[in-house]
Design an enzyme around this catalytic site. Sequence first.
Site, PDB file in Angstrom:
ATOM      1  N   ASP A  86       0.834  -1.202   0.000  1.00 50.35           N
ATOM      2  CA  ASP A  86       0.000   0.000   0.000  1.00 50.35           C
ATOM      3  C   ASP A  86       0.871   1.255   0.000  1.00 50.35           C
ATOM      4  O   ASP A  86       2.062   1.212   0.328  1.00 50.35           O
ATOM      5  CB  ASP A  86      -0.876  -0.051   1.269  1.00 50.35           C
ATOM      6  N   ASP A 138     -10.926   2.222  -2.939  1.00 51.06           N
ATOM      7  CA  ASP A 138     -11.457   1.954  -1.600  1.00 51.06           C
ATOM      8  C   ASP A 138     -12.973   1.940  -1.613  1.00 51.06           C
ATOM      9  O   ASP A 138     -13.607   1.569  -0.629  1.00 51.06           O
ATOM     10  CB  ASP A 138     -10.960   3.018  -0.607  1.00 51.06           C
TER      11      ASP A 138
HETATM   12  C1  DGJ Z   1      -5.805   1.986   1.954  1.00 51.10           C
HETATM   13  C2  DGJ Z   1      -6.232   0.741   1.249  1.00 51.10           C
HETATM   14  O1  DGJ Z   1      -6.795   1.043   0.020  1.00 51.10           O
HETATM   15  C3  DGJ Z   1      -7.207  -0.010   2.139  1.00 51.10           C
HETATM   16  O2  DGJ Z   1      -7.697  -1.142   1.463  1.00 51.10           O
HETATM   17  C4  DGJ Z   1      -6.523  -0.387   3.421  1.00 51.10           C
HETATM   18  O3  DGJ Z   1      -5.498  -1.300   3.162  1.00 51.10           O
HETATM   19  C5  DGJ Z   1      -5.985   0.865   4.099  1.00 51.10           C
HETATM   20  N1  DGJ Z   1      -5.189   1.651   3.222  1.00 51.10           N
HETATM   21  C6  DGJ Z   1      -5.186   0.496   5.317  1.00 51.10           C
HETATM   22  O4  DGJ Z   1      -4.580   1.579   5.894  1.00 51.10           O
END
Ligand code: DGJ
Length: 737
Positions: A477, A547
């Site tokens: 990430d 997200d």
């Molecule tokens: C952003 C990601 O897109 C989410 O799926 C998750 O992993 C969060 N970060 C965690 O901080």
Amino acid sequence: MAIQFDEKRNMFKLDTKCTTYLIGISKEGYVGHIYYGKRLKEFGGGYLLRTEEFPFTPEANKREKAAFLDVYPTEYPTGGLGDYRESCLDIRNSEGYMGSEIFYKEYLVEDGKPHLPGLPASFGEKDEVQTLQIICEDPILRMRVTLMYSVFEEEDIITRSVKIENQGEKALHLEKVYSACLDMDNQEFEMIDLCGSWARERYIQREKLRYGRQRVSSSRGESSHQEHPFMALVTPDTTQETGEVYAMHFVYSGNFTAQAERTQFDYVRMVLGICAEGFRWNLKAGESFQAPEVVLTYSAEGLGKMTRSFHDFYRKHLIRSPYLYKKRPILINNWEATYFDFNTEKLLAIAKGAKEQGIEMLVMDDGWFGKRNFDDSSLGDWTVNEEKLKGGLPHLVKQVRDLGMEFGIWFEPEMISPDSDLYRVHPDWAIQIPGREPGQIRAQYVLDLSRQEVRDYAYECVAKILRSAPISYVKWDMNRQLTDLGSIALLADAQGELSHRYMLGVYEMQERLVTEFPDLLLENCSGGGARFDPGMLYYSPQIWCSDDTDAIERLRIQEGTALIYPLSAMGAHVSDCPNHIVGRRTPFETRANVALAGTFGYELDITRISEEEKKQIPGQTALYHKYRELIQKGDYYRIASWTDKKSLDCWEVAAKDASHALVTCVQVLAQPNIHSRKIKLKGLDKEKTYRLEGSGEVYSGEELMYCGFLIKGLEGDFASRLYHFVREDVQEEEGPQ
Ligand code: DGJ
């Protein structure tokens, strides 16, 4: 031969299955763009350089050089000497003067395609791709510029990149190095790009091209949620099947600019490359700079053909992962289930519940390390929080594997929290401008990955964890953009190199990761889909799309993403309702049908959902097993878009041998007093008949493609259905209908 050179006419002809690209060289050595379009049998078209028209080339008309440079259709425009359109290369010499001019010297043709050192780039065997290098020189700057064209005949793709070499004794300062340019006559072009925001990534936008410059760009240090390193110029009649399309896409994950410029003479210049804003590269004597690659395609059959060219190309020539066509484990991710509030017991309860329903891998998301109980600490301290994970990570992984599931884990290796042991010891490792407190985003700073020791530390943190237990999957990430661009490791005249050096650092780390752990399934992610780009695809076969996991929001996000990316690359999950981002309630079935268009997985607390929903999961996972291969390998067709009429969204994946096709329909808003809706299928065999599984209905291929198929019986908002058409000579398969 994909590449030919006609010595008499000084012209190069680059052929793919359906397209031809022609390059000509003027008497003076200006490398000009003649033609890109439908495939031509013969050489020709040199007259399109218009060198016989006023203002003529400088050889014939020295007094109007700028007027010539400002209209000549060039392959690679350099700045400062009279071409006032957007340049691709801006250089200052060591005295600070700006201006360059490149002249043809020689060319090289080879089978295959050379690597681009340190950069993600497409690849191919010697019988799949041929590469042309046109070597040019600026004799005053003593600089060599190599224009590289790789021709992938089968996929109708040409890739381009550029290498700059300083052959002089003094440094040159590169202020802009774009990778590709396309000069054309305007054809009433409209510009298509992908725009958005967090949770609204890659919406398709289409506007008429106006006089002047229209650009999409990112200076955020990532390809970004907001704009996308892609641009297409299309004729006004362009639909999925008709119209001419010229498209460019960048194999790069950092700052970029894609621009179309309509000029005074109604010519159009389209360029793509690293964003020049903030960029400055100090090219010392003897050094070279390699610009990233641009993927170029032309379609005379509308957007659908463009889409399928990109899909085929990325699957065959960019994604290296062994998982490309392998079954990827159906995962359950605990992020939306628990956020930071979990422990071994909770994770095992989720894993157990998931296993019972046919889910195959548990992914432990953010919050398992340091003291991270919220998003404001511990990035950089990659040691397991044993208060949460009693018995440690190997113990948890073993328990999960004993259930018969695989285990995956989340990292954010590029970051450092101000509240971390790492920052307390190495505050200088954060990107920052000395004397100025760096700005936080999500309470974190970015590590200065231009520095080898910082990369080594960050990489080792990840690798150590992966070496400690059998971990099958990593979600990598990246949750903030770059600001305060300063590195204490760079000299004053090299500070403008930081953003690109940062990207090279990320690529180096991911290369190490996939080399040391060749069986690892890597999924890139950036606060949702802020780094969904071809650069990342080179390392990971899938990228988290957004997200926003709401099925209806996803229709638009996935439509935009699938315009250029294969479905096998799109991270998509079934999540909880009401949806955590938009609060919408959608049927569990629709959430699964929409996630099936991507990698497919779950992101919810399975211990808490209703029995009724839980009971549907085995059927859904069976659908994944049944259609996975078709979705990963098939041809994608966009049939209807709900953004048109707010009603039906529909896409199809047809097997390349036309043996079967899966159609997904989502009724976004139900409408009163409406009849069944007709859709026309694509990619079938018109000579054959197809049965609609589970219905007893049989249709001919031509009927389905030319007359259409009626969608009926979808009841209520957000209702959806899958239709599987199987050619009659194909054996009935076992599995859900
Ligand atoms: C952003 C990601 O897109 C989410 O799926 C998750 O992993 C969060 N970060 C965690 O901080």
